[in-house]
Design an enzyme around this catalytic site. Structure first.
Site, PDB file in Angstrom:
ATOM      1  N   HIS A   1      36.115  37.980  26.496  1.00 43.38           N
ATOM      2  CA  HIS A   1      35.958  38.549  27.731  1.00 43.38           C
ATOM      3  C   HIS A   1      37.450  39.134  28.199  1.00 43.38           C
ATOM      4  O   HIS A   1      38.080  38.429  28.485  1.00 43.38           O
ATOM      5  CB  HIS A   1      35.256  37.757  28.634  1.00 43.38           C
ATOM      6  CG  HIS A   1      35.191  38.427  30.098  1.00 43.38           C
ATOM      7  ND1 HIS A   1      34.303  37.834  30.983  1.00 43.38           N
ATOM      8  CD2 HIS A   1      35.519  39.466  30.685  1.00 43.38           C
ATOM      9  CE1 HIS A   1      34.310  38.683  32.144  1.00 43.38           C
ATOM     10  NE2 HIS A   1      35.278  39.752  32.027  1.00 43.38           N
TER      11      HIS A   1
ATOM     12  N   GLU B   1      29.337  37.150  38.900  1.00 39.84           N
ATOM     13  CA  GLU B   1      31.093  36.852  39.161  1.00 39.84           C
ATOM     14  C   GLU B   1      30.879  36.743  40.659  1.00 39.84           C
ATOM     15  O   GLU B   1      31.254  35.734  41.287  1.00 39.84           O
ATOM     16  CB  GLU B   1      31.751  37.879  38.479  1.00 39.84           C
ATOM     17  CG  GLU B   1      33.150  37.896  38.938  1.00 39.84           C
ATOM     18  CD  GLU B   1      33.997  39.252  38.545  1.00 39.84           C
ATOM     19  OE1 GLU B   1      33.192  40.151  38.227  1.00 39.84           O
ATOM     20  OE2 GLU B   1      35.124  39.134  38.362  1.00 39.84           O
TER      21      GLU B   1
ATOM     22  N   ASP C   1      40.076  38.104  30.881  1.00 42.12           N
ATOM     23  CA  ASP C   1      39.592  39.121  31.745  1.00 42.12           C
ATOM     24  C   ASP C   1      40.485  40.300  31.819  1.00 42.12           C
ATOM     25  O   ASP C   1      40.530  41.572  31.095  1.00 42.12           O
ATOM     26  CB  ASP C   1      39.056  38.545  33.097  1.00 42.12           C
ATOM     27  CG  ASP C   1      38.049  39.557  33.858  1.00 42.12           C
ATOM     28  OD1 ASP C   1      37.736  40.531  33.251  1.00 42.12           O
ATOM     29  OD2 ASP C   1      37.780  39.106  34.977  1.00 42.12           O
ATOM     30  N   ASP C   2      41.842  40.210  32.835  1.00 43.50           N
ATOM     31  CA  ASP C   2      42.571  41.064  32.806  1.00 43.50           C
ATOM     32  C   ASP C   2      43.963  40.584  33.007  1.00 43.50           C
ATOM     33  O   ASP C   2      44.480  40.518  34.140  1.00 43.50           O
ATOM     34  CB  ASP C   2      42.276  41.982  34.057  1.00 43.50           C
ATOM     35  CG  ASP C   2      40.804  42.632  34.153  1.00 43.50           C
ATOM     36  OD1 ASP C   2      40.647  43.662  33.460  1.00 43.50           O
ATOM     37  OD2 ASP C   2      39.717  41.852  34.791  1.00 43.50           O
TER      38      ASP C   2
HETATM   39  N1  ADE Z   1      36.594  40.977  36.372  1.00 43.82           N
HETATM   40  C1  ADE Z   1      35.819  42.255  36.304  1.00 43.82           C
HETATM   41  N2  ADE Z   1      34.580  42.400  36.963  1.00 43.82           N
HETATM   42  C2  ADE Z   1      33.907  43.477  36.786  1.00 43.82           C
HETATM   43  N3  ADE Z   1      34.402  44.571  36.167  1.00 43.82           N
HETATM   44  C3  ADE Z   1      35.547  44.301  35.570  1.00 43.82           C
HETATM   45  N4  ADE Z   1      36.733  45.402  35.170  1.00 43.82           N
HETATM   46  C4  ADE Z   1      37.707  44.778  34.917  1.00 43.82           C
HETATM   47  N5  ADE Z   1      37.870  43.579  35.136  1.00 43.82           N
HETATM   48  C5  ADE Z   1      36.504  43.269  35.725  1.00 43.82           C
HETATM   49 ZN    ZN Z   2      35.345  41.354  33.174  1.00 48.86          ZN
END
Ligand code: ADE
Ligand code: ZN
EC number: 3.5.4.2
Length: 315
Positions: free
Chosen positions: A14, A197, A275-276
């Site tokens: 992810h 989420e 994630d990011d």
């Molecule tokens: N945590 C996240 N939830 C939904 N869309 C995303 N796009 C990038 N990160 C995300």
């Molecule tokens: Zn994500």
């Protein structure tokens, strides 16, 4: 980070490539592409990484992605991520990319895909990291736009393994994308989706029953629905959990309140992901380290989490 944690072989399942754009690279791409940024410098941009919810983050994430213009930019982005993986013993990656974030700005689909694909192939050859790329639809846009994206992608069918669903969750339930997911599955693509989420457990049910997903991205709100918990345990449906992301986006107030280890001990197939990472304070390794520090994750639990990530690979 303890060396034994770093040394554990892991998969990352992810990760949004656009979310691995570090401020330093963002500024250097802006300069290369002669783009004027709304932030004075790297420090000012980093200081803006304070979010109250998913949408506040997404607004900045889409603004940041504006510096990505050329095939080389997408290559550099992906390559920088793979080098972080190498340093943390991540041996397999299944990253997302959001084509609509770029095609809506006039960047051809092929430019985005070719840059990412070349870096992933080089990562396999030079770093020994295997991969499976996932094309993610933006759920705040209509299903018709997702259909157009899938159509654009089909000439490059061999370059990716599946489709995902991301962006603003609340108010955009999975059921809105039932038909485009059916089409993608009919092409032999795997299906995954962000669900649970910020959104309610009902969205996880829809993702499973209507989109027929193989893996749930996030899914931490499943714990609110006992029948859903039983299903994901019985069917061993993997959850790609992102602890640092959940704290940065206020899904949980403190890491000490995160439910990942409780889920693990109940038999849920949970995995650890970033994630990011450029926006949330770290890569997979830092996510594991946070669980060790704040939740008392044991070495045995870390090994089971890492093994889950290897077991939950789509390819
Ligand atoms: N945590 C996240 N939830 C939904 N869309 C995303 N796009 C990038 N990160 C995300
Ligand atoms: Zn994500």
């Amino acid at each position: 980070m303890p060396e034994w944690l770093n040394a554990l072989p892991k998969a990352e399942l992810h990760l949004h490539l656009e979310g691995s754009l570090e401020p330093e690279l963002l500024f250097s791409l802006a300069e290369r592409n002669q783009i004027t940024l709304p932030w004075a410098d790297v420090e000012t941009l980093r200081a803006a990484y304070a979010f109250n919810n998913l949408q506040e983050f997404l607004d900045l994430y889409y603004a940041g992605a504006n510096v990505l213009r050329t095939e080389q930019d997408f290559y550099d982005l992906t390559w920088a991520y793979l080098q972080r993986c190498k340093a943390q013993n991540v041996i397999h990656v299944e990253p997302f990319f959001d084509p609509q974030t770029h095609t809506d700005r006039g960047i051809p689909f092929e430019v985005v895909l070719r840059g990412i694909q070349q870096a992933l192939l080089d990562g396999e050859k030079q770093l020994g990291i295997s991969h499976g790329l996932i094309l993610s639809f933006l759920r705040h846009l209509p299903e018709e736009e997702a259909f157009k994206t899938l159509e654009q992608a089909m000439p490059f069918r061999d370059a990716f393994i599946g489709v995902g669903l991301d962006s603003s969750e609340k108010g955009f339930p999975p059921r809105l994308f039932e038909r485009v997911f059916a089409k993608a599955r009919s092409e032999g693509l795997h299906a995954v989706a962000h669900a649970g989420e910020e959104g309610p457990p009902e969205y996880i049910w829809e993702a499973l029953d209507l989109l027929k997903i193989k893996r749930i991205d996030h899914g931490v709100r499943a714990i609110e629905d006992e029948r859903l918990m039983q299903r994901i345990i019985d069917e061993q449906i993997p959850l790609t959990v992102c602890p640092l992301s959940n704290i940065k986006l206020c899904v949980f107030e403190h890491m000490g309140q995160h439910n990942i280890l409780e889920m693990l001990e109940r038999g849920v197939k949970v995995t650890v992901n970033s994630d990011d990472p450029a926006y949330f304070g770290g890569y997979v390794g830092e996510n594991f380290a946070a669980l060790h520090e704040h939740l008392g994750m044991t070495e045995d639990q870390a090994r089971r989490l890492a093994q889950n990530s290897l077991d939950a690979r789509l390819v």
